[in-house]
Structures are given as structure tokens and as C-alpha cells.
Design a protein around this motif. Structure first.
Motif, short mmCIF file in Angstrom:
data_model
loop_
_atom_site.label_atom_id
_atom_site.label_comp_id
_atom_site.label_asym_id
_atom_site.label_seq_id
_atom_site.Cartn_x
_atom_site.Cartn_y
_atom_site.Cartn_z
N ILE A 537 46.88 41.31 46.73
CA ILE A 537 46.48 40.28 47.60
C ILE A 537 48.08 40.07 47.32
O ILE A 537 48.66 38.93 48.28
CB ILE A 537 46.03 39.47 46.17
N ASN A 538 48.61 40.71 46.62
CA ASN A 538 50.11 40.37 46.75
C ASN A 538 51.08 41.44 47.60
O ASN A 538 51.99 41.85 46.79
CB ASN A 538 50.67 39.34 46.02
N LEU A 586 36.39 44.93 38.46
CA LEU A 586 36.92 46.11 38.69
C LEU A 586 36.19 46.93 39.78
O LEU A 586 35.08 47.09 40.36
CB LEU A 586 37.54 47.19 37.99
N GLU A 589 35.66 53.37 40.62
CA GLU A 589 36.84 53.95 40.83
C GLU A 589 36.83 55.64 41.23
O GLU A 589 35.86 55.96 40.35
CB GLU A 589 37.54 54.05 40.15
N ALA B 135 42.99 50.83 38.56
CA ALA B 135 42.91 49.63 38.65
C ALA B 135 42.54 49.32 37.36
O ALA B 135 41.59 49.14 37.09
CB ALA B 135 41.54 49.18 39.93
N GLU B 136 42.86 48.16 36.81
CA GLU B 136 43.04 47.60 35.60
C GLU B 136 42.95 45.89 35.26
O GLU B 136 43.29 45.22 36.25
CB GLU B 136 43.94 47.98 34.61
N THR B 137 42.13 45.78 34.27
CA THR B 137 42.07 44.60 33.62
C THR B 137 44.08 43.73 33.28
O THR B 137 44.90 44.78 32.66
CB THR B 137 41.83 43.82 32.91
N TRP B 139 44.69 42.42 30.66
CA TRP B 139 44.25 42.47 29.41
C TRP B 139 45.04 44.16 28.71
O TRP B 139 45.85 44.64 28.07
CB TRP B 139 43.13 42.41 29.07
N TYR B 140 43.32 45.29 29.69
CA TYR B 140 44.81 46.19 29.03
C TYR B 140 45.96 46.95 29.89
O TYR B 140 46.78 47.69 29.11
CB TYR B 140 43.44 47.47 29.70
N THR B 159 53.98 43.43 39.65
CA THR B 159 52.74 44.05 39.72
C THR B 159 51.73 43.55 41.14
O THR B 159 52.12 42.42 41.59
CB THR B 159 51.86 43.64 38.11
N LEU B 160 51.11 44.85 41.16
CA LEU B 160 50.60 44.13 42.69
C LEU B 160 49.19 43.58 42.21
O LEU B 160 48.76 44.99 41.59
CB LEU B 160 50.24 45.53 43.48
N TYR B 161 48.37 42.52 42.42
CA TYR B 161 47.47 42.08 41.91
C TYR B 161 46.20 42.95 42.98
O TYR B 161 46.13 42.24 43.71
CB TYR B 161 47.35 40.95 41.43
N LEU B 162 44.95 42.46 42.32
CA LEU B 162 43.94 42.77 42.93
C LEU B 162 42.74 41.59 43.34
O LEU B 162 42.42 41.75 44.14
CB LEU B 162 42.58 43.77 42.81
N GLY B 163 43.03 41.20 42.15
CA GLY B 163 42.38 39.55 41.80
C GLY B 163 42.60 38.66 41.15
O GLY B 163 44.42 38.75 40.21
N GLN B 164 42.90 37.94 40.48
CA GLN B 164 43.16 36.98 39.24
C GLN B 164 43.49 37.55 37.82
O GLN B 164 44.70 37.45 37.62
CB GLN B 164 42.56 35.68 39.20
N THR B 166 42.96 41.15 37.77
CA THR B 166 42.77 42.39 37.84
C THR B 166 43.76 42.83 38.90
O THR B 166 44.06 41.82 39.33
CB THR B 166 40.83 43.20 38.44
N LEU B 168 46.90 46.85 40.00
CA LEU B 168 47.36 48.38 39.81
C LEU B 168 47.97 48.03 39.47
O LEU B 168 49.38 47.91 38.99
CB LEU B 168 47.44 48.56 41.75
#
Lengths: 814, 336
Positions: A537-538, A586, A589, B135-137, B139-140, B159-164, B166, B168
Motif C-alpha cells: 500500500i505504500n 495474511l 504464502e 508477509a507478517e503481522t 505484532w510478530y 516498512t512496506l505495508y500490505l494492510g492496516q 500487515t 512485509l
């Protein structure tokens, strides 16, 4: 953080070299990125006095001078500067001196007059842009004195990589404290060069605000600004700074602006406390309100940018409007100018998270916000304010007339217990109690014995000392990590087995390298994607924001890269992860191996100048071997595509019936000379990403290990009887697959049939249209006796009958 | 002897040798032919060699050249005899200087070479390989690793974000937490893997790169174990005589936090110098607790390093992008 060696000595007087200090810090405190020597290029220059100056006989612009450089002989020097005055002293480069630009000064004739050296301008010495004439030195030093003893530019810059846990090192006093703790020495709370005594005027105090005779301060948002000290100074003369102050700022790479502004920067870099000076006359109502913005308020900051302030942001205001972005930057309208006579000096404490929010919202990173975000010492606000005021009086004159102190100093921190036994267990070596206490005290901790442990009260500037382990780290680093032993001690083997995907990857990698493929590790993002590919997303680069769904796609792009460089013999493979989005979780994967083949199957040889290119059958073999390597002992199959499948798909790779990959013909953007490209992709395993257990919990389970027993092959005794072989060439109608025929052959061949191998395909003369000739070699063997010719002939006849009846297939007449 | 005599004698010997070999019966065995040839030439050749020194200095060069030509001529005549012999007996004369029929040589990527070598050394020290998702949360990747929320420490990792919540993973350290949650101590694992940062792709940065993590957890594991194991690794990787030192550093998930420097020669002519090889430290009690273990009972150490950087300095690569370009002319330089 740039630290000046000379400035450090203001806080901890010592005689060690910058290299020694840098080494001590890097071993015990903070990473040292480098030391830069300042002024080293001026080592050979001296002070010289012009004893005589006359016009050059052949020029209207040049002077012929006699110069005393302390050598005892007066030197003839030709000079072009308009400001050469008999009796004055100037920087002098003797013959042989190398100028900062690299030019070596030599004895030469200038329009017929001999010149033995050069009188220098500031710019020629690399000391600024001034080039209107030579640099006049206001000094009593004798001719011949090294220039560096006269100019305050000899210094060393230590570049420290201060990490976010140690904001106390973002000042010279903070670093000096560490130097004293490591090398010994006494930390001075105030720098030596502060000669003006601190004002003893009592501070007017109030928890939420304070009103004095000269100004007032009101704190409306104590959570975001817990303390605001305002010092009113009257009668200042804004002007240039003295040389020592300029030198300090220049030593850390700052430009001198004016005496008042320079002091605020001196305090920021000296004490780590951001300070802002307002022109008090320009603050409406002579008051400060730390309050939230109202709808539509804006501020022109010192950098000249007009900024709309979102409503509800806490800012510094006067009676009417915002005048500064709290903790970040002051406003242009209340800035100190040459005409300023009355100052309100702000020395405040702003909440770290609040400043971080404002800084991010405004996109404005300053030396002040950098320090507030990381944490400024909240326990020293009033004293730093008095020091800042004294410095201003010292360099700009005036008088401190009022000290307002709104808010409260921070509450005392809770004590932390340090058990020496725990320290010894964690470090692996005991440290004597006295040494523990001595090191912690050197850092400013209050240390008292409490039974078996030490009770430790951390100083106000160390926000990071909250846990026992924080104190253990302090002791360990001051003792020195290198002082601890490093003998290998016994350990117990771990319970975690090698990850199965790691093992599979290694087997497949070995196979592929043995097959002549080269491993690639390309960037795993792709330019194209959709709902079936997760998107970053960024992304920083908008051209490749998607995570890939297949490895072959990445390899195909790499193949094109190679083709564009005229490389057409490609055997590439990659082992990497691919992603599929999942709602509310997630992405799924998987670790996959992809392999791409194109071009010559072998390097050219004199026996085979043009080796054949790889084809689909090579890819099929590679796929079967890759799957077998990845899943040892499993049944591997490559299943032809069905009608309606993607035309690029050739085979689906199955392992024990489960689809794990594919063989594909890859479409590439390729030049005409390039061969066809074939690809294999096999999934080695899923990388589980769900939470294993809630935070603070574990989900321990016995480890699952791959066992060699599951992969065991059963030995078949070697045959003792001869085999009987026949070749069978069959006319197979189009539309009947080789596999169908082969299955029929196996069915009808009987149980003694050992092997069925297709060895020829032919179309053309002798083969009817709509047919192809396929030839199989069949091998029979009886385990106990030799098969008779008659028995083989009978089997052959039965086979041909069955093929004719079931599939309409006849033998090819030879 | 004078030069003209010398040259004449050399010429005569060459003629005699050729005549001998030409005159031999074609059935003569090669060793017999050699014996006859030696009997003819050895004494005369030695005499000519000795005579060289007796010649006037200005003649020696010409005589020496003649002597060498003579030897070559005799060898060539013998080779020709051997070839005639082989042809006559029907055996093929093979030119064994022709090249082998080669197959393509496969290659392991240089970053993999470094990872494999590191894993091999640590395997001998009791470490197995653990893997985790890329791909991680949050928290981890951060929370469990003691990164304070909304703190400048987060800015060490773009950080590269996938979602709120989540993203990489920005380091392989989440594998520490997953391993401690899944496997009971003692734990000794290495975790190589791809990590991601929000960085431009240029000569010195890449938005995705390999990292290698190590974790040891048990009762009584100490900083001495950390030092000893990592120093042992450094000596095996860089050479037994290499000096190693440990200095302070900061990573939120370890305390004390350290870095290991090794004295290495980067081959740039500047000689030995200290280079930071890895970051390390004692696993922070908050991390041990987050993974559901008792931090009073269990202690441990961890380290992390960048195999790509090591590959670059080891193989003299000065632009990180060639590691990713996958140009076969680069990859095949690492062929086995």
C-alpha cells in the motif's frame, strides 16, 4: 550526531586526543562513524606581519611588500589585495606550502618582482567566501606563530551514530558525561566558556500558568507541554557572535546567524535542550498560551512557509494567534531581528509522541523536533534556561528581568532493583559489587544497597533505564564487552528440526545446479497485478507495487533482460516465495522453485557445432526430477493439459496425485533469433503465517521430523534369466494418444511384461494420412526360465488383435 | 672449434638421425627405434653441447640456436616415425589437445554461497535452519520484538505495508518469536530469509534483500556464549588469525545490544581494518515473555547479518543491483 572535540572539553576538561575519545566511545557507548580533522589543511600557515608596502613598479593593482614571517629575514612578497596595510598581520603561506585547493606556493617573479610566498584571503584558506582582500588577523601573536594557534578552527569532528534509545547523547554535555564515565574526569554542568554568572532572580512559579510583570505564560494542554520556562531579557544588542561562539557552531557544521540565535543553537547542541527566542515586543499581550488551534488558524514558520494548522493542534500562541509550532519551529513574525531589544526565551518540555505527531503532520523535521521526539531531559529545564539566558547576556548584553516557570518538574522515577546474581547469570561472568555501583553512579544513577540487590534510581536524562536488564547493559558496556571471557561452553542441542522447506530447497538446488542451471535471486515485485495479487500500500516506486503470484513470471522478465543483452542460452532457476491474497488474513504464502530453459542444450563442440535447443521434453524430464527431489519417495507424474486449459500449460506436475506445479511454454518478448522458452514451477511447501499462539503464550508441540525410513526403496533381486524383446511399429490414428496405446499394451502384455518403451515417432512415406507411426520396444522376462519364441509370438499376436479391436490400430508394414 | 665446423657437425647429426629413422623397417617397435636413435646421437649431442662453451662468445648465440634446432629436428623425426607406425598398425592417431565435450555448468548464486557457508559453520555449532513467512503481522515484526509503539525506533525500519496491521517483514527476527512459540527450549536455530525495506533500488540499497538471523535460548545461556560462538564463527569464516571485537549497539529486541567487528582486508589496498559484520545481543526479556517463555528461567542470545553485503565484499561487487539482475554472464562466474 556531530560532536566537536573542543566543545566536549568545555564540559569535561581533558588532554586526550580526539582519536582516543572516539575509540573509548566506540568501545563503550556508541558507534563511531568517523573522525574528521578540522583545520588540518592550515597546519603549515603562519602569522606574518607586513613591515613595508609599496606600489608595484609595473602594475596599478599590485603591491610589493616586505613581510616578517618570524624567520629573521624579511621576505619580498607581491600582493594584489587592496587592503594590505603596513603593520597589520595576515595569514601567510611560505614557499613550499600547499594551498587547500592543491596549489603549491613557490618562489616566482610577478611582473618582474620576486615574490617569496603569499598573503592569504579567507576564501583561499577555505574559511568562508570573503575575498575582498587578505584576512586581517586581530592578534598579538608574534610573526611566525602557527595560524592554527590564532584562528579557532583546529578541532576534530566525531560523527556518532546515536540510536533512538540514547537521546541523552544528542548533546555535547551528554557525550561528555559518557567520556567522563569511561575515561575518568569530572563532568562540568556548565561549559568553561560561559563566564557570565547564572541569574539568581527567583523564578515565578505556577502549575498551569504564571503571570509576571513583564510577560505571562498559560499552559492549556499540560499533557503535551508539561513545563514552560520563559526568561525575559531586556536590553540586548543583536549583532554578530564572538569568534569562540562562531567556531563552536562551525565545528558542528552550523552557520553563525546572530549572537542571540547562535546561543539558542549553542544550547541545543551543548545541552540537548531546544530553546526558542521570541522578540517579546512582537508577542501580542506579551503573553504565551500553549493551546489548541482553532478553525482556520495558520502560521508562517521561520523557513518562510505559510502553514495551515489543523484545528486542535497544540501550538504556542500569543494573545491573538499562533507564534510557533511547539517543539518544531518558531514563527517568522515573532523572530528575533537586528532591531530586537527584548527577548522572551522559551525553554520548555514537550511530549515526545505529541511532537512526533506534529512533525509528521507538518512534514517538518528540525533539530528541535528530532530531540523532543526522542526525549529531552525534563529534570533540568530551569537550569538550562538560566544558562541560556546567561550566555545571551554574555554575548548580546542586556539583563535578565524575569523568570517564569509554568508547569511542574517530572515525577521521580520508580527505583529499579539490580541483582548482581542475575547480572552474573546473564553476562556469564560475575562483576564485583563495587564495580557495578561505581559504573552506575558514574552515569548519574543513585545507587543504594538493598539486601542482596542494588536499588537504583536512574537520572532524569536516562528515559531508557526502566528494567533490571537496562542496568545490566550499562554495567556490561562500561566494563567493556571485550573484557568478558569468550570461551566456548557446553550447550544442549536444540529441539527444532531443519525446516522441511529448507531441506527440499537444498535438494532441488543441488539437482538444478547439477543439471547446469544458474540460480537467480531477482527482485520479487511485479508491475502488473490484480485482485489475485497482494499489493504494497505504500510502495516507493510505483512501477512494481505488487507481490508476485508466480516465480516463472519473474524469471520470464529476467530472461527478457538477458535476451536484450544478446544472451539466448538461458538456464535460470529461482527458489522464492509467492503470495495469494486471503480476506482478513495474511496472504497465503508458498515457497516455490521455478526453472527456465531456452537455447542450446549443450555448449557447441567440434563434434556438434550447433547443438539442438531445449524443447518441451527436456522441460518435462526436469519437472519430474525436480518433483522427485522435492518430495523423495512420492509418486511423481506429469499430466498433459486438458482441453480448455491455458495453452501455455503443457503438463501439470502431480505428486502422489496432488497437483504441485506445472510445465509451461513461456511466452516472452523476444528477438527472432531466440529459441522457445520452457518453464517448470513446483511448490515446495506452504509457509504458515497464522498466529501460533496469542501474545505472551506458546504452542509448544513435539517436532515433526522427516524420517529416512519413509523414503526407503525396496530392493528387487537381479534377474537370472534372459529377457525377450520385440519391436512393434504401430499406425496410430491422430486423436489416439501414445499413453492410451501404452496402457493397452501393458494390459494385454500379461504379467511377464517387464518394460514398454516408446522409441520412435514417424510421419511420411508409408504412413497413411491422418496417422503417425509409433514404435515401442517390449521386454518380457520369466523369473525362472527362458521364454520360447513361440510364447513371444503368441503374445505379439494377442497384442495386435487387441489393439485392432479396441483402438483400430494396425501394425506398420515394413 | 670454429663456428662453421660446429654448424656443419650439427647439420650432419640431423641428417644421420633422419636417415636412421627413414631407413628402419616399418615393423620396428618404437622402443627399439628409440634405442638405436639414442645410440647414434647421444654422444655426439653431448659433445656439441659441451663445445658451445669452447666457442668464442660472439659465436655462441648462432651455435646455440643451431643446437636447439637440432634437438627439435630429432624429436620431430621421431614423432613422424611414431605416427607412421600408428598409421601402419591401424590404430587411430588422436589429437588429445582437442576440447572435451562439455555440459553446461550450473551455478549457485553468490548470496546463497555465503548463506550456505554460514549455515554450515553454525551447523557444526549445533544450529538447525528455521523459516518463517515474509508477509507478517505488525505484532510478530514489531510488537513482540519490543519495538515501542509510535517511537523513533520504528524509523530504523522503513516498512512496506500490505494492510492496516500487515506488512512485509523488515527483518528475519519474527522467526525468533515464531520459533520460541512453536519449539520448547533448548533452541538453536538460524533463520535465513528475504526481508523488505521501503528503500529505493540503487547501487547500495534494495527494497528486498536476504538477512540471516540466529537464536540460542536455554537455561543459563549468557553473553559469554554469544561472544564465544560468534567469535568462533568469525574465525572459521574469515580465518583463524582474524581479530574480533564487540562494541555496544542498539536493537529493541536485544539487551545488552552489541555489534561484532572483524578486522578484515577489503582488498582496496588500505590493509586490515575493523568492519562491522553483524548485530547481536542477549534476547530482551520482553521478547522471551512475548513468545510465552519465562524470562527468569530462560535467557538467550541472537544475531543478525546481511549475506548480500558479505557477498559483495567477498566477491568485489560494488553495485548491489547485479545480484538481482540475473544476467547469466554474472551468474555463470560462480559456476561449479
Amino acid at each position: 550526531m556531530i560532536v566537536s572535540h573542543e566543545w566536549l572539553k568545555q564540559f569535561v576538561p581533558h588532554t586526550r586526543s580526539a582519536d582516543e575519545v572516539g575509540e573509548a566511545l566506540s568501545r563503550h557507548c556508541v558507534t563511531l562513524d568517523g573522525i574528521e580533522s578540522l583545520g588540518a589543511h592550515l597546519r603549515d600557515f603562519v602569522v606574518a606581519q607586513v613591515v613595508e608596502a609599496g606600489r608595484h613598479p609595473n602594475s596599478d593593482r599590485l603591491w610589493v611588500t616586505k613581510v616578517d614571517d618570524g624567520s629573521g629575514t624579511l621576505l619580498d612578497v607581491v600582493c594584489g589585495a587592496p587592503n594590505v596595510v603596513t603593520g597589520n598581520k595576515y595569514p601567510f603561506a611560505r614557499t613550499g606550502t600547499v594551498m587547500p585547493g592543491g596549489l603549491k606556493i613557490e618562489k616566482r617573479k610577478i611582473r618582474g618582482e620576486t615574490s617569496n610566498g603569499m598573503l592569504c584571503s579567507a576564501r583561499e584558506l577555505g574559511l568562508g567566501e570573503e575575498h575582498d582582500g587578505i584576512l586581517t588577523l586581530d592578534t598579538t601573536a608574534a610573526p611566525g606563530t602557527p595560524l592554527l594557534e590564532v584562528l579557532q578552527v583546529a578541532d576534530a569532528r566525531l560523527d556518532l551514530d546515536v540510536l533512538p534509545n540514547r537521546p541523552d547523547l544528542l548533546s555535547h554535555r551528554g557525550v561528555a558525561r559518557e567520556v567522563a564515565a569511561i575515561l575518568g574526569g569530572t563532568l562540568r554542568e556548565l561549559p568553561l566558556e560561559l563566564s557570565e554568572p547564572l541569574s539568581e532572580l527567583p523564578a515565578l512559579q505556577g502549575d498551569t500558568g504564571v503571570r509576571g510583570g513583564q510577560a505571562s505564560v498559560t499552559l492549556h494542554e499540560p499533557a503535551e507541554c508539561s513545563r514552560y520556562v520563559a526568561v525575559v531579557i531586556r536590553g540586548v544588542t543583536v549583532g554578530p557572535s564572538p569568534e569562540w561562539l562562531k567556531a563552536r557552531l562551525e565545528s558542528v557544521g552550523l552557520r553563525s546567524i546572530s549572537n542571540v540565535v547562535d546561543v539558542t543553537n549553542y544550547v541545543l547542541h551543548g545541552f540537548g535542550q531546544p530553546v526558542h527566542a521570541f522578540d517579546l515586543a512582537r508577542l501580542a499581550g506579551r503573553s504565551i498560551h500553549v493551546r489548541r488551534t482553532r478553525e482556520g488558524e495558520s502560521l508562517v514558520t521561520l523557513d518562510g512557509v505559510a502553514r495551515a494548522l489543523p484545528a486542535g493542534t497544540t501550538v504556542i500562541c500569543d494573545e491573538e494567534r499562533p507564534v510557533a509550532l511547539a517543539g518544531v519551529m518558531g514563527g517568522l513574525d515573532s523572530e528575533v531581528t537586528d532591531a530586537t531589544m527584548e527577548l522572551l526565551l522559551e525553554v520548555a518540555h514537550f511530549d515526545a509522541r505529541f511532537v512526533r505527531r506534529v512533525r509528521k503532520a507538518m512534514g517538518l523535521n528540525t533539530d528541535a523536533s528530532y530531540r523532543f521526539e526522542r526525549g529531552v531531559d525534563a529534570g533540568d529545564t530551569l537550569r538550562v534556561a538560566r544558562a541560556a539566558a546567561a550566555l545571551i547576556v554574555q554575548v548580546a548584553g542586556g539583563e535578565v528581568v524575569e523568570v517564569l516557570d509554568a508547569g511542574a518538574p517530572p515525577a521521580a522515577r520508580p527505583a529499579v532493583m539490580l541483582r548482581p546474581a542475575r547480572l552474573a547469570r546473564l553476562l556469564g561472568a560475575p562483576i564485583p559489587d563495587a564495580v557495578i555501583a561505581q559504573h552506575l553512579r558514574a552515569l548519574g544513577c543513585e545507587v543504594t544497597a538493598a539486601g542482596e540487590a542494588w536499588q537504583v534510581l536512574a537520572p532524569s536524562w536516562r528515559h531508557d533505564l526502566l528494567l533490571e536488564v537496562d542496568l545490566i547493559e550499562e554495567v556490561a558496556r562500561l566494563v567493556g564487552f571485550d573484557a568478558l571471557p569468550d570461551e566456548l561452553r557446553a550447550f544442549r542441542p536444540g529441539t527444532a528440526p531443519d525446516h522441511p522447506v529448507h531441506l527440499a530447497s537444498r535438494r532441488v538446488r543441488d539437482l538444478l545446479v547439477g543439471q547446469g542451471l544458474a540460480e537467480a535471486r531477482p527482485m520479487p515485485f511485479t508491475a502488473t497485478g490484480g485482485t489475485d495479487t497482494p499489493r504494497v500500500i505504500n510502495p516507493l516506486a510505483e512501477d512494481e507495487p505488487y507481490l508476485r503470484a508466480t516465480v516463472l513470471d519473474t524469471l520470464a522478465r529476467r530472461a527478457e533482460y538477458n535476451l536484450s543483452r544478446m544472451q539466448g542460452n538461458l538456464r535460470l532457476f529461482e527458489i522464492g516465495n509467492v503470495f495469494t491474497p486471503r480476506a482478513g488474513r495474511l496472504p497465503l504464502e508458498e515457497t516455490r522453485v521455478g526453472a527456465l530453459l531456452m537455447g542450446a542444450r549443450r555448449p557447441p563442440h567440434f563434434s556438434e557445432p550447433e547443438p539442438p535447443a531445449y524443447d518441451r521434453w527436456d522441460a518435462r524430464d526436469l519437472a519430474e526430477r525436480m518433483a522427485a527431489a522435492a518430495f523423495p519417495g512420492a509418486a511423481v507424474q506429469t499430466q498433459p493439459r486438458s482441453v480448455g486449459d491455458d495453452p501455455g500449460l503443457l503438463w501439470t506436475v502431480r505428486v502422489d496425485g496432488r497437483a504441485v506445479g506445472s510445465v509451461q511454454q513461456i511466452s516472452l518478448d523476444k528477438p527472432v533469433w531466440a529459441s522457445e522458452a520452457f518453464g517448470v514451477e513446483v511448490t515446495l511447501g506452504v509457509m504458515p503465517s497464522d498466529d501460533l499462539a496469542p501474545p505472551g503464550r506458546n504452542a509448544h508441540a513435539p517436532a515433526e521430523r522427516e524420517s529416512g525410513a519413509t523414503r526407503a526403496v525396496t530392493y528387487a533381486p537381479l534377474p537370472t534369466t534372459p529377457a525377450a524383446e520385440i519391436d512393434l511399429a504401430l499406425l496410430v490414428p491422430d486423436g489416439v494418444s501414445a499413453e492410451t496405446v501404452e496402457q493397452a499394451l501393458r494390459r494385454a502384455g500379461g504379467e511377464l511384461l517387464e518394460q514398454v518403451a516408446l522409441f520412435d515417432e514417424f510421419r511420411g512415406a508409408g504412413v497413411p494420412a491422418g496417422h503417425r507411426s509409433l514404435a515401442w520396444r517390449l521386454t518380457w522376462r520369466h523369473p525362472e526360465r527362458t521364454l520360447r519364441d513361440k510364447e513371444i509370438d503368441g503374445r505379439r499376436a494377442r497384442l495386435l488383435d487387441l489393439l485392432e479391436q479396441e483402438l483400430g490400430i494396425r501394425p506398420r508394414a515394413l | 672449434m670454429i663456428l662453421s665446423d660446429y654448424l656443419a657437425q650439427a647439420e650432419a647429426l640431423a641428417r644421420d638421425c633422419r636417415a636412421l629413422l627413414d631407413g628402419l623397417d616399418p615393423d620396428t617397435r618404437l622402443d627399439v627405434a628409440k634405442g638405436q636413435l639414442n645410440a647414434l646421437k647421444d654422444d655426439r649431442l653431448n659433445a656439441l653441447q659441451g663445445a658451445l662453451r669452447a666457442l668464442p662468445p660472439e659465436d655462441r648465440r648462432a651455435a646455440g640456436t643451431a643446437f636447439n634446432t637440432l634437438k627439435t629436428t630429432i624429436q620431430d623425426a621421431l614423432d613422424a616415425f611414431a605416427a607412421r607406425l600408428a598409421a601402419a598398425s591401424g590404430t587411430e592417431h588422436v589429437d588429445l589437445t582437442m576440447p572435451a565435450r562439455r555440459s553446461w555448468r550450473g551455478a549457485v548464486h553468490p548470496v546463497t554461497l555465503v548463506i550456505d557457508e554460514i549455515c554450515e559453520i553454525f551447523r557444526e555449532l549445533g544450529f538447525t535452519v528455521a523459516l518463517g513467512p515474509e508477509a507478517e503481522t505488525e505484532w510478530y515484526n514489531f510488537g513482540a520484538l519490543n519495538f515501542p509503539a509510535d517511537h523513533p525506533a520504528m524509523e530504523l525500519h522503513d516498512t512496506l505495508y500490505l494492510g492496516q496491521d500487515t506488512l512485509l517483514r523488515t527483518h528475519t527476527s519474527p522467526v525468533q518469536v515464531r520459533t520460541m512459540q512453536r519449539n520448547a527450549p533448548p533452541i538453536r536455530v538460524l533463520a535465513p530469509g528475504q526481508v523488505y525495506r521501503r528503500d529505493f533500488f540503487d547501487a547500495t540499497h534494495a527494497p528486498a534483500f536476504m538477512q540471516l538471523e540466529g537464536l540460542a535460548i536455554d537455561e543459563g545461556v549468557s553473553f559469554v556464549d554469544l561472544k564465544a560462538t560468534l567469535a568462533e564463527f568469525a574465525r572459521r569464516f574469515y580465518g583463524a588469525t582474524r581479530r574480533v571485537r564487540f562494541g555496544p549497539s542498539y536493537f529493541p529486541f536485544v539487551e545488552p545490544g552489541a555489534q561484532m567487528d572483524v578486522e578484515v582486508d577489503l582488498g582496496d589496498g588500505k590493509g586490515l581494518r575493523w568492519v562491522e559484520i553483524l548485530g547481536c545481543g542477549m534476547v530482551h526479556p520482553n521478547v522471551i515473555e512475548a513468545a510465552g517463555l519465562d524470562s527468569e528461567r530462560y535467557t538467550g542470545w541472537a544475531f543478525g547479518m546481511g549475506p548480500a553485503r558479505i557477498a559483495m565484499s567477498r566477491y568485489g561487487i560494488n553495485d548491489i543491483r547485479v545480484l538481482y539482475d540475473s544476467d547469466v554472464r554474472f551468474l555463470e562466474q560462480f559456476a561449479r
